[in-house]
Design a protein around this motif. Sequence first.
Motif, short mmCIF file in Angstrom:
data_model
loop_
_atom_site.label_atom_id
_atom_site.label_comp_id
_atom_site.label_asym_id
_atom_site.label_seq_id
_atom_site.Cartn_x
_atom_site.Cartn_y
_atom_site.Cartn_z
N LEU A 42 0.74 -1.63 -0.23
CA LEU A 42 0.10 -0.11 0.24
C LEU A 42 0.84 1.44 -0.01
N HIS A 43 0.82 2.08 -1.03
CA HIS A 43 1.85 3.62 -1.09
C HIS A 43 0.21 4.69 -0.23
N ARG A 46 -3.29 2.46 -1.05
CA ARG A 46 -3.97 1.66 -2.03
C ARG A 46 -2.96 0.53 -2.45
N PRO A 47 -2.60 0.26 -3.42
CA PRO A 47 -1.82 -1.50 -4.41
C PRO A 47 -2.09 -0.03 -5.96
N PRO A 48 0.08 -0.14 -6.31
CA PRO A 48 -0.45 0.23 -7.02
C PRO A 48 -0.66 -0.30 -8.50
N GLY A 49 -0.80 -1.18 -8.59
CA GLY A 49 -2.02 -2.23 -8.98
C GLY A 49 -2.67 -1.82 -9.61
N GLU A 50 -3.35 -2.10 -8.09
CA GLU A 50 -5.53 -1.40 -8.52
C GLU A 50 -5.24 0.12 -8.37
N VAL A 51 -5.20 1.11 -8.31
CA VAL A 51 -4.58 1.89 -8.79
C VAL A 51 -4.98 2.02 -10.98
N HIS A 52 -3.74 1.73 -10.78
CA HIS A 52 -3.77 1.78 -12.28
C HIS A 52 -4.59 1.24 -13.38
N ALA A 53 -5.07 -0.13 -12.62
CA ALA A 53 -6.12 -0.90 -13.22
C ALA A 53 -7.22 0.44 -13.40
#
Length: 65
Positions: free
Chosen positions: A42-43, A49-56
């Motif tokens: 988590l950032h 939130r995890p960056p992968g979630e933000v990117h998606a």
Amino acid sequence: MAESFFGALKNERVSRVSYTTREEAQRDIIRYIEFWYNRKRLHSAVGYRPPGEVHAEFEELRLAA
């Protein structure tokens, strides 16, 4: 941000592992960055939130526009 990253790398990985070779250390640190730090950790910069979630979410919005 860089200071925060290196602090996390040192505290969460490097200080807890004893490496026998430089190559072993490089492989382990790359694995930590690619598979844990960049994808799951988590950032604070992205709302804990995890960056992968933000990117998606970003990609979804981009495609919808």
